[in-house]
Design a protein around this motif. Structure first.
Motif, PDB file in Angstrom:
ATOM      1  N   LEU A  91      47.748  47.821  -1.119  1.00 12.20           N
ATOM      2  CA  LEU A  91      46.424  47.208  -1.034  1.00 12.20           C
ATOM      3  C   LEU A  91      46.337  46.057  -2.034  1.00 12.20           C
ATOM      4  O   LEU A  91      46.711  46.199  -3.193  1.00 12.20           O
ATOM      5  N   GLY A  92      45.816  44.952  -1.573  1.00 12.30           N
ATOM      6  CA  GLY A  92      45.727  43.789  -2.443  1.00 12.30           C
ATOM      7  C   GLY A  92      46.948  42.893  -2.341  1.00 12.30           C
ATOM      8  O   GLY A  92      47.069  41.911  -3.079  1.00 12.30           O
ATOM      9  N   GLU A 122      35.190  60.992  -7.862  1.00  7.85           N
ATOM     10  CA  GLU A 122      36.366  61.209  -8.698  1.00  7.85           C
ATOM     11  C   GLU A 122      37.082  59.922  -9.105  1.00  7.85           C
ATOM     12  O   GLU A 122      37.913  59.925 -10.012  1.00  7.85           O
ATOM     13  N   ALA A 123      36.755  58.794  -8.467  1.00 10.83           N
ATOM     14  CA  ALA A 123      37.446  57.533  -8.747  1.00 10.83           C
ATOM     15  C   ALA A 123      37.398  57.129 -10.225  1.00 10.83           C
ATOM     16  O   ALA A 123      38.439  56.757 -10.798  1.00 10.83           O
ATOM     17  N   PRO A 124      36.235  57.167 -10.892  1.00  8.42           N
ATOM     18  CA  PRO A 124      36.202  56.795 -12.311  1.00  8.42           C
ATOM     19  C   PRO A 124      37.097  57.696 -13.171  1.00  8.42           C
ATOM     20  O   PRO A 124      37.760  57.210 -14.098  1.00  8.42           O
ATOM     21  N   PHE A 125      37.131  58.977 -12.848  1.00  2.00           N
ATOM     22  CA  PHE A 125      37.981  59.903 -13.599  1.00  2.00           C
ATOM     23  C   PHE A 125      39.458  59.561 -13.416  1.00  2.00           C
ATOM     24  O   PHE A 125      40.235  59.566 -14.377  1.00  2.00           O
ATOM     25  N   PHE A 156      36.201  49.057  -2.660  1.00  4.08           N
ATOM     26  CA  PHE A 156      36.163  50.325  -3.389  1.00  4.08           C
ATOM     27  C   PHE A 156      36.956  50.204  -4.695  1.00  4.08           C
ATOM     28  O   PHE A 156      36.488  50.615  -5.770  1.00  4.08           O
ATOM     29  N   MET A 157      38.147  49.655  -4.611  1.00 10.46           N
ATOM     30  CA  MET A 157      38.985  49.505  -5.796  1.00 10.46           C
ATOM     31  C   MET A 157      38.335  48.569  -6.826  1.00 10.46           C
ATOM     32  O   MET A 157      38.381  48.819  -8.031  1.00 10.46           O
ATOM     33  N   HIS A 158      37.736  47.522  -6.328  1.00 12.88           N
ATOM     34  CA  HIS A 158      37.073  46.559  -7.223  1.00 12.88           C
ATOM     35  C   HIS A 158      35.858  47.215  -7.900  1.00 12.88           C
ATOM     36  O   HIS A 158      35.621  47.012  -9.104  1.00 12.88           O
TER      37      HIS A 158
END
Length: 219
Positions: A91-92, A122-125, A156-158
């Motif tokens: 991705l990217g 859960e992404a920030p963790f 989402f990743m950003h």
């Protein structure tokens, strides 16, 4: 034909035999009992079939739940077996990534999608743990996005400032299928020998991660 002095239409006519009421009643009762038994058997058979169809998925779900502990660890058929290899677009941009690229390193595969609320939770963790712990332990964290628009995955990743590598599954979700992914998020833990040692369906946090990392034998 006539008899002397008596017209044929005046002769006694043969009569229909009169059935014995007792016999008729007995036959009718036997017929009713037979019909009742047949219908009952058919109903029981139908109910048994319906019960089997309804119970089978419930038993499977119950079996999966019973094989899970409080932290979401599940007994996947992949555990103890070599992790399926794959080659997916990063991705990217920046080319492709294969599982075999990380040979000799413990790998954590996190399957996610931008529309998945638990994935957002859960992404920030995951990002924090990647920065403060996993890299220093030599553990590879690789996110695998499900079938969705690349722009949604990148957004989402950003949003969460994700810096660990992420790839996007094929249009038919073949990678997720090969790992038995039934929903998002799911995380697979692979040791340095390329063998699956654990699979979790829980939202990753410190407790869940500690539980699974122990199985990677990082010492």
């Amino acid at each position: 034909m006539e008899v002397k002095g008596v017209a044929s239409d005046e002769l006694p006519q043969p009569q229909e035999p009169v059935a014995d009421p007792t016999i008729v009643k007995t036959r009718s009762r036997k017929r009713s009992i037979t019909i009742f038994v047949v219908v009952s058997i058919l109903n029981v058979a139908l109910l048994a079939l319906l019960w089997t169809q309804l119970l089978t998925p419930a038993q499977n779900a119950s079996s999966e739940q019973s094989s899970s502990n409080a932290y979401g660890d599940v007994n996947s058929p992949l555990i103890g077996k070599p992790a399926p290899d794959f080659k997916l677009a990063k991705l990217g941009g920046g080319g492709n990534v294969s599982l075999s690229d990380f040979k000799g390193k413990p790998v954590v595969l996190n399957f996610w999608a931008s529309w998945c609320d638990p994935c957002n939770a859960e992404a920030p963790f995951l990002q924090k743990t990647w920065e403060t712990r996993l890299q220093s332990q030599g553990v590879v964290l690789l996110g695998i996005d499900g079938q969705e628009k690349t722009s949604d995955a990148q957004a989402f990743m950003h949003k969460y400032g994700i810096s660990y590598p992420n790839v996007q599954d094929t249009l038919d979700g073949s990678t997720g299928i090969s790992y038995g992914v039934a929903g998002f998020p799911e995380t697979v833990f692979i040791d340095r020998n390329g063998v699956v040692v654990a699979k979790s369906i829980a939202i990753l946090d410190e407790k869940v991660l500690d539980q699974e990392l122990k199985k990677l034998d990082l010492n």
